[in-house]
Design a protein around this motif. Structure first.
Motif, PDB file in Angstrom:
ATOM      1  N   ASP A  14      93.292 -19.275  89.121  1.00  0.00           N
ATOM      2  CA  ASP A  14      94.241 -19.938  89.659  1.00  0.00           C
ATOM      3  C   ASP A  14      95.284 -20.441  88.858  1.00  0.00           C
ATOM      4  N   ASP A  15      94.908 -21.374  87.758  1.00  0.00           N
ATOM      5  CA  ASP A  15      95.952 -22.095  86.988  1.00  0.00           C
ATOM      6  C   ASP A  15      96.879 -21.020  86.244  1.00  0.00           C
ATOM      7  N   ARG A  16      96.290 -19.857  85.897  1.00  0.00           N
ATOM      8  CA  ARG A  16      96.945 -18.894  84.840  1.00  0.00           C
ATOM      9  C   ARG A  16      97.678 -17.892  85.872  1.00  0.00           C
ATOM     10  N   GLY A  17      97.460 -17.784  87.273  1.00  0.00           N
ATOM     11  CA  GLY A  17      98.165 -16.660  88.092  1.00  0.00           C
ATOM     12  C   GLY A  17      97.558 -15.453  87.754  1.00  0.00           C
ATOM     13  N   ILE A  18      96.052 -15.387  87.455  1.00  0.00           N
ATOM     14  CA  ILE A  18      95.656 -14.192  87.200  1.00  0.00           C
ATOM     15  C   ILE A  18      94.858 -13.641  88.420  1.00  0.00           C
ATOM     16  N   GLU A  19      94.865 -12.344  88.842  1.00  0.00           N
ATOM     17  CA  GLU A  19      94.239 -11.771  89.838  1.00  0.00           C
ATOM     18  C   GLU A  19      93.007 -11.294  89.374  1.00  0.00           C
ATOM     19  N   VAL A  20      91.730 -11.865  89.568  1.00  0.00           N
ATOM     20  CA  VAL A  20      90.456 -11.329  89.098  1.00  0.00           C
ATOM     21  C   VAL A  20      89.411 -11.765  90.067  1.00  0.00           C
ATOM     22  N   GLU A  21      88.433 -11.212  90.067  1.00  0.00           N
ATOM     23  CA  GLU A  21      87.475 -11.540  91.129  1.00  0.00           C
ATOM     24  C   GLU A  21      85.967 -12.183  90.487  1.00  0.00           C
ATOM     25  N   PHE A  22      85.465 -13.194  90.802  1.00  0.00           N
ATOM     26  CA  PHE A  22      84.223 -13.922  90.239  1.00  0.00           C
ATOM     27  C   PHE A  22      83.262 -13.737  91.400  1.00  0.00           C
ATOM     28  N   ALA A  23      81.872 -13.543  91.019  1.00  0.00           N
ATOM     29  CA  ALA A  23      80.897 -13.446  92.151  1.00  0.00           C
ATOM     30  C   ALA A  23      79.609 -13.946  91.405  1.00  0.00           C
ATOM     31  N   THR A  24      78.703 -14.356  92.106  1.00  0.00           N
ATOM     32  CA  THR A  24      77.351 -14.855  91.480  1.00  0.00           C
ATOM     33  C   THR A  24      76.468 -13.468  91.585  1.00  0.00           C
ATOM     34  N   ALA A  25      75.804 -13.236  90.597  1.00  0.00           N
ATOM     35  CA  ALA A  25      75.006 -11.955  90.475  1.00  0.00           C
ATOM     36  C   ALA A  25      73.908 -12.127  89.461  1.00  0.00           C
ATOM     37  N   ASP A  26      72.745 -11.706  89.754  1.00  0.00           N
ATOM     38  CA  ASP A  26      71.491 -11.367  88.514  1.00  0.00           C
ATOM     39  C   ASP A  26      71.844 -10.188  88.089  1.00  0.00           C
ATOM     40  N   CYS A  39      79.684 -13.258  82.759  1.00  0.00           N
ATOM     41  CA  CYS A  39      81.259 -13.614  82.283  1.00  0.00           C
ATOM     42  C   CYS A  39      81.158 -15.064  81.892  1.00  0.00           C
ATOM     43  N   GLY A  40      80.358 -15.953  82.371  1.00  0.00           N
ATOM     44  CA  GLY A  40      80.474 -17.118  81.852  1.00  0.00           C
ATOM     45  C   GLY A  40      81.808 -17.939  82.488  1.00  0.00           C
ATOM     46  N   MET A  49      65.866 -23.972  80.308  1.00  0.00           N
ATOM     47  CA  MET A  49      66.824 -24.558  81.102  1.00  0.00           C
ATOM     48  C   MET A  49      67.604 -23.509  81.776  1.00  0.00           C
ATOM     49  N   PRO A  50      67.776 -23.785  83.074  1.00  0.00           N
ATOM     50  CA  PRO A  50      68.430 -22.927  83.759  1.00  0.00           C
ATOM     51  C   PRO A  50      69.941 -22.908  83.204  1.00  0.00           C
ATOM     52  N   TRP A  51      70.483 -21.438  83.408  1.00  0.00           N
ATOM     53  CA  TRP A  51      71.910 -21.213  82.758  1.00  0.00           C
ATOM     54  C   TRP A  51      73.085 -22.064  83.136  1.00  0.00           C
ATOM     55  N   ASP A  52      72.854 -22.498  84.470  1.00  0.00           N
ATOM     56  CA  ASP A  52      74.027 -23.383  84.925  1.00  0.00           C
ATOM     57  C   ASP A  52      73.959 -24.810  84.385  1.00  0.00           C
ATOM     58  N   ALA A  53      72.988 -25.139  83.873  1.00  0.00           N
ATOM     59  CA  ALA A  53      72.800 -26.644  83.167  1.00  0.00           C
ATOM     60  C   ALA A  53      73.544 -26.629  81.551  1.00  0.00           C
ATOM     61  N   SER A  54      73.630 -25.501  81.173  1.00  0.00           N
ATOM     62  CA  SER A  54      74.371 -25.160  79.896  1.00  0.00           C
ATOM     63  C   SER A  54      75.706 -25.718  79.982  1.00  0.00           C
ATOM     64  N   TYR A  55      76.554 -25.525  81.422  1.00  0.00           N
ATOM     65  CA  TYR A  55      77.850 -25.777  81.676  1.00  0.00           C
ATOM     66  C   TYR A  55      78.024 -27.204  82.125  1.00  0.00           C
ATOM     67  N   HIS A  56      76.893 -28.155  81.841  1.00  0.00           N
ATOM     68  CA  HIS A  56      77.013 -29.600  82.544  1.00  0.00           C
ATOM     69  C   HIS A  56      77.025 -30.210  81.130  1.00  0.00           C
ATOM     70  N   ASP A 101      77.862 -13.735  87.184  1.00  0.00           N
ATOM     71  CA  ASP A 101      77.099 -14.579  86.396  1.00  0.00           C
ATOM     72  C   ASP A 101      76.154 -15.319  87.172  1.00  0.00           C
ATOM     73  N   VAL A 102      75.293 -15.758  86.794  1.00  0.00           N
ATOM     74  CA  VAL A 102      74.216 -16.521  87.752  1.00  0.00           C
ATOM     75  C   VAL A 102      74.681 -18.141  87.708  1.00  0.00           C
ATOM     76  N   ALA A 103      75.746 -18.425  86.690  1.00  0.00           N
ATOM     77  CA  ALA A 103      75.789 -19.911  86.738  1.00  0.00           C
ATOM     78  C   ALA A 103      77.113 -20.116  87.585  1.00  0.00           C
ATOM     79  N   GLU A 104      76.654 -20.903  88.842  1.00  0.00           N
ATOM     80  CA  GLU A 104      77.874 -21.125  89.782  1.00  0.00           C
ATOM     81  C   GLU A 104      78.932 -22.220  89.089  1.00  0.00           C
ATOM     82  N   THR A 105      78.440 -23.212  88.161  1.00  0.00           N
ATOM     83  CA  THR A 105      79.365 -23.921  87.379  1.00  0.00           C
ATOM     84  C   THR A 105      80.319 -23.192  86.629  1.00  0.00           C
ATOM     85  N   ALA A 106      80.071 -22.210  85.971  1.00  0.00           N
ATOM     86  CA  ALA A 106      80.691 -21.271  84.797  1.00  0.00           C
ATOM     87  C   ALA A 106      81.671 -20.512  86.139  1.00  0.00           C
ATOM     88  N   LEU A 107      81.270 -20.167  87.059  1.00  0.00           N
ATOM     89  CA  LEU A 107      82.093 -19.256  88.014  1.00  0.00           C
ATOM     90  C   LEU A 107      83.120 -20.293  88.366  1.00  0.00           C
TER      91      LEU A 107
END
Length: 194
Positions: free
Chosen positions: A75-87, A41-42, A1-8, A61-67
């Motif tokens: 955004d909700d917590r007002g924390i500055e952090v970067e998230f990106a899709t990567a293998d 990072c999930g 199962m693709p990793w992204d499907a784990s978050y559906h 992470d590779v899972a777009e849904t998780a990102l």
């Protein structure tokens, strides 16, 4: 199962909606320094915790849904952090290097044939004298998680020949949605880039 499907359709088995206790403890001990990479990072709980301490953090992470979920939390917590899709097998494509790299629950998902490539990928983004932390399911004890790893497997793949020195491998616990309050047996490895 693709990793992204784990978050559906509900949280993934490893998504406990808070940072792993081992990562919180490490952060409280000053274990993170400089630019930090959270590989696999999930939904971002560990990356968000480290970033809340004022460190620059990139979670990949590779899972777009998780990102997408991770970005919403930031955004909700007002924390500055970067998230990106990567293998994780091709982290060199990030074109960046990090003083601290975190692998929380990713290493044990690779089979033996994939591990050398993953270790080389990690080496490509870890500064010399940088630190890699690996929290993975352990083969030591009852009620292990899926794909448990032995201490010997860790020391075999992170070796001086490929630019790593294992500083410590300690027994720990990793929380999941299926292992009760005590979590599953884990190894917490501290590995230096040499």
């Amino acid at each position: 199962m693709p990793w992204d499907a784990s978050y559906h359709g509900g949280p993934a088995p490893w998504d406990i909606s808070r940072p792993q206790p081992a990562i919180v403890r490490l952060a409280s001990e000053g274990g993170f320094a400089g630019a930090v990479l959270d590989a696999g990072c999930g939904t971002g709980e560990n990356a968000l915790h480290v970033a809340s301490l004022g460190l620059p953090v990139l979670g990949v992470d590779v899972a777009e849904t998780a990102l997408a979920m991770a970005r919403e939390k930031a955004d909700d917590r007002g924390i500055e952090v970067e998230f990106a899709t990567a293998d994780a097998l091709h982290l060199e494509r990030l074109g960046r290097r990090f003083e601290t790299v975190l692998d929380c629950g990713l290493f044990h998902s690779f089979d033996g044939d994939e591990r050398p490539g993953y270790v080389a990928s990690l080496a490509s983004v870890t500064e010399h004298d940088g630190t890699l932390y690996v929290l993975c399911f352990s083969d030591d004890g009852p009620d292990t998680g899926p794909h448990p790893v032995s201490r010997e497997e860790l020391t075999a793949v992170f070796n001086r020949g490929n630019g790593w020195g294992v500083a410590a491998i300690e027994p720990d616990r990793v929380q999941t949605r299926f292992h009760g309050d005590d979590g599953a047996p884990a190894w917490f490895a501290t590995i230096k880039r040499i």
